[in-house]
Design a protein around this motif. Sequence first.
Motif, PDB file in Angstrom:
ATOM      1  N   GLY A  34       0.813  -1.212   0.000  1.00 17.13           N
ATOM      2  CA  GLY A  34       0.000   0.000   0.000  1.00 17.13           C
ATOM      3  C   GLY A  34       0.846   1.262   0.000  1.00 17.13           C
ATOM      4  O   GLY A  34       0.521   2.242  -0.688  1.00 17.13           O
ATOM      5  N   LEU A  35       1.950   1.261   0.741  1.00 18.65           N
ATOM      6  CA  LEU A  35       2.837   2.427   0.773  1.00 18.65           C
ATOM      7  C   LEU A  35       3.465   2.660  -0.598  1.00 18.65           C
ATOM      8  O   LEU A  35       3.579   3.808  -1.052  1.00 18.65           O
ATOM      9  N   PHE A  36       3.891   1.581  -1.277  1.00 18.14           N
ATOM     10  CA  PHE A  36       4.433   1.720  -2.625  1.00 18.14           C
ATOM     11  C   PHE A  36       3.376   2.304  -3.569  1.00 18.14           C
ATOM     12  O   PHE A  36       3.671   3.197  -4.377  1.00 18.14           O
ATOM     13  N   LEU A  37       2.168   1.797  -3.480  1.00 20.00           N
ATOM     14  CA  LEU A  37       1.089   2.268  -4.340  1.00 20.00           C
ATOM     15  C   LEU A  37       0.827   3.757  -4.115  1.00 20.00           C
ATOM     16  O   LEU A  37       0.686   4.537  -5.067  1.00 20.00           O
ATOM     17  N   ILE A  38       0.771   4.163  -2.859  1.00 18.07           N
ATOM     18  CA  ILE A  38       0.496   5.563  -2.536  1.00 18.07           C
ATOM     19  C   ILE A  38       1.596   6.474  -3.049  1.00 18.07           C
ATOM     20  O   ILE A  38       1.346   7.524  -3.658  1.00 18.07           O
ATOM     21  N   PHE A  39       2.864   6.076  -2.830  1.00 18.69           N
ATOM     22  CA  PHE A  39       3.962   6.937  -3.268  1.00 18.69           C
ATOM     23  C   PHE A  39       4.025   7.042  -4.788  1.00 18.69           C
ATOM     24  O   PHE A  39       4.244   8.137  -5.341  1.00 18.69           O
ATOM     25  N   LEU A  40       3.836   5.925  -5.469  1.00 16.28           N
ATOM     26  CA  LEU A  40       3.920   5.943  -6.928  1.00 16.28           C
ATOM     27  C   LEU A  40       2.834   6.811  -7.558  1.00 16.28           C
ATOM     28  O   LEU A  40       3.038   7.402  -8.622  1.00 16.28           O
ATOM     29  N   ASN A  41       1.678   6.902  -6.899  1.00 16.77           N
ATOM     30  CA  ASN A  41       0.554   7.641  -7.483  1.00 16.77           C
ATOM     31  C   ASN A  41       0.378   9.039  -6.919  1.00 16.77           C
ATOM     32  O   ASN A  41      -0.189   9.900  -7.598  1.00 16.77           O
ATOM     33  N   LEU A  42       0.858   9.267  -5.705  1.00 11.32           N
ATOM     34  CA  LEU A  42       0.690  10.582  -5.097  1.00 11.32           C
ATOM     35  C   LEU A  42       2.013  11.307  -4.886  1.00 11.32           C
ATOM     36  O   LEU A  42       2.029  12.490  -4.552  1.00 11.32           O
ATOM     37  N   LEU A  71      -0.151  13.797   1.510  1.00 11.99           N
ATOM     38  CA  LEU A  71      -0.807  12.812   0.642  1.00 11.99           C
ATOM     39  C   LEU A  71      -2.309  12.767   0.868  1.00 11.99           C
ATOM     40  O   LEU A  71      -3.075  12.463  -0.044  1.00 11.99           O
ATOM     41  N   MET A  72      -2.772  13.086   2.099  1.00 14.16           N
ATOM     42  CA  MET A  72      -4.216  13.133   2.316  1.00 14.16           C
ATOM     43  C   MET A  72      -4.850  14.245   1.477  1.00 14.16           C
ATOM     44  O   MET A  72      -5.900  14.074   0.864  1.00 14.16           O
ATOM     45  N   GLY A  73      -4.172  15.407   1.439  1.00 17.00           N
ATOM     46  CA  GLY A  73      -4.686  16.506   0.614  1.00 17.00           C
ATOM     47  C   GLY A  73      -4.588  16.206  -0.864  1.00 17.00           C
ATOM     48  O   GLY A  73      -5.518  16.498  -1.635  1.00 17.00           O
ATOM     49  N   THR A  74      -3.473  15.604  -1.276  1.00 15.91           N
ATOM     50  CA  THR A  74      -3.289  15.269  -2.686  1.00 15.91           C
ATOM     51  C   THR A  74      -4.294  14.217  -3.142  1.00 15.91           C
ATOM     52  O   THR A  74      -4.825  14.287  -4.259  1.00 15.91           O
ATOM     53  N   TRP A 112      -7.756  11.919  -6.715  1.00 13.26           N
ATOM     54  CA  TRP A 112      -8.563  10.708  -6.815  1.00 13.26           C
ATOM     55  C   TRP A 112     -10.037  11.021  -6.645  1.00 13.26           C
ATOM     56  O   TRP A 112     -10.409  11.910  -5.864  1.00 13.26           O
ATOM     57  N   ARG A 113     -10.853  10.276  -7.337  1.00 11.13           N
ATOM     58  CA  ARG A 113     -12.295  10.449  -7.183  1.00 11.13           C
ATOM     59  C   ARG A 113     -12.835   9.455  -6.161  1.00 11.13           C
ATOM     60  O   ARG A 113     -12.306   8.354  -5.997  1.00 11.13           O
TER      61      ARG A 113
END
Length: 634
Positions: free
Chosen positions: A189-197, A205-208, A213-214
Amino acid sequence: MLQLLWLIPVLPFAGFLILALFGGRMRKSAVAAVGVGSVGLAALVSLVVAAGFLLSAQNPSARVYTQYIWTWINIGAFKPGIFLYLDALSLVMVLVVTVVGFFIHLYSAQFMEESEGYGRFFAYMNLFVGSMLILVLSGNLLLLYLGWEGVGLCSYLLIGFWYKEPENGSAAIKAFVVTRVGDTALAIGLFLIFLNLGSLDIQTLMGTAALKWRIGGELPTLAAALILGGAVGKSAQLPLQTWLPDAMAGPTPVSALIHAATMVTAGVYLIARTHVLFSMAPRVELAVGIIGAATLLISSMSALVQHDIKRVLAYSTISQIGYMFLALGVGAWSAAIFHLVTHAFFKALLFLGAGAVIAGFGGEHDMFKMGGVRKQSPFVFWTFLAGACSLSALPLVTAGFYSKGMILFGAWQSRQAGFWLWAAGLTGAFLTSIYTFRMVFITFFGEARTAMAKKPDIREAVPLVVLAFLAVVGGFIGLPRFLGIRSLSITGFLSAVLPSSAQMEGQKETELLLETVASIISLAGIYVAYFFWLSAPEYSREIAQSRAGKTIRRFLFSGWGFDWLYGKLFVAPYKWVARVSRNDVIDVAYSFIAGVNRFFHYGLSMTQTGRVRFYAAAIALGAAVTITIAVLAR
């Protein structure tokens, strides 16, 4: 005062380093001074920081304090920093970890005094508290993950503390492996979040995420699901709950620390901290509530048939964390944290009280071999009773009543499966009262089957008194709306960090009605326990000895057969593959290398006979060969 924030995690880590390096050569009194004192100082600094936080702004709930220490990694756009982030949510968690952790450490100073490895025990305990503080104070998910792995390591070390018993080592390995499943999901999940945000800074990242994201999209749903996987493992929720009952192999203070102030609360905190992602993934958020509801029912039923007093409390913890997940799943974020706080008080009290009972009976865990503790140790009885009443949500006079009531009200108001989640929570409250007072009546009432040989001393008594007090009055920080008292409100304090559910506002009459129903249910559960295990115990024995009763009891006692199922699905196939591949082709090359080494080792060892005449002959032969070569070379 806020500048002292860095000291809070540093003090327990300093205690760990001192004890790890010198604990084996220190007197027990010095070990206790370092182990207990470091956490005590951390608690004191936490209170000072909390005072500074509350006094530093007109609206302290909206205050945020960030303390940068250094840049951890600097590779391109990846620049995670080591920095501590203090807001209302992390402040509440810090106070719970340090204050409750201090009293558990103080209790341990006496409880563990006769155990081997006294310094090692406090070194692990200090490391545990320090890792949890890093987890709750971290400003980015990478540092949070470091604390996350730290508490996982410490749980392994402490559950298997008495490692000379094979079953303790097995329990520690089980806890480590099962939680590793969730840890892997979180890492992905951390990899996914960093790669996309492009960031692991939690607030960034919460603001981004809210901008990029929709709501209901694939990415927020997948990210939230992976975070949920990590939380499920650490907080022992379905389907990864099997490790926690076996974790009772560790010393009782370890159980208190894991269940009350660290480890299992980490998953609840993680979901609350990343609540924006879950709000953007409604299906995952609903799944959180359903998992919590299912877990609390399953574990409550299993607690009904346990004999080991600590295993009853272990299943109780799984159930109460289920309540917190239920609250998170219906958007009652503050209610989940409120119950986390009250649960820390009464669950630490119950485990420490159980430890006093177990020690008094010479290490006996079976409740049916105890009895009569109410007369033999009135002090332990009354403090334990305070915790039991709070766990059972005894109306108006216990902390558990207010926090559990807030969760049930939040479930009722939920638009998604609100009635069913409320009904599950209410059923769980009924079962909780039954198994809790079953434990009380069997252990503390009736005739004494064995005489208690040991009573708590002052270092064990003080934590019990303080925690009993908090288990009663701790709920006053979250009084329900129908009482009309708003001066103390944890919901208001957390409002700047965790959004309040719009449905929970107003409707005082509905809240009063729901609280009344919950109170009746809790009292009914206490009466059922009184009838079957104190007034007419022959009925409970008759049911247990019937054919259907034995079958159901065996099923519930095994934790609904999850261990058997996982053994068949995962453990047995893994062992079979290991046996089959013991001599596979991959091992041939390594076996050849090992064989060559053995051959040369054998040849060289033949030259070391220990006989001087052979050594002299070898020297003479070598000299002759050398001289011959030199002559021929000319």
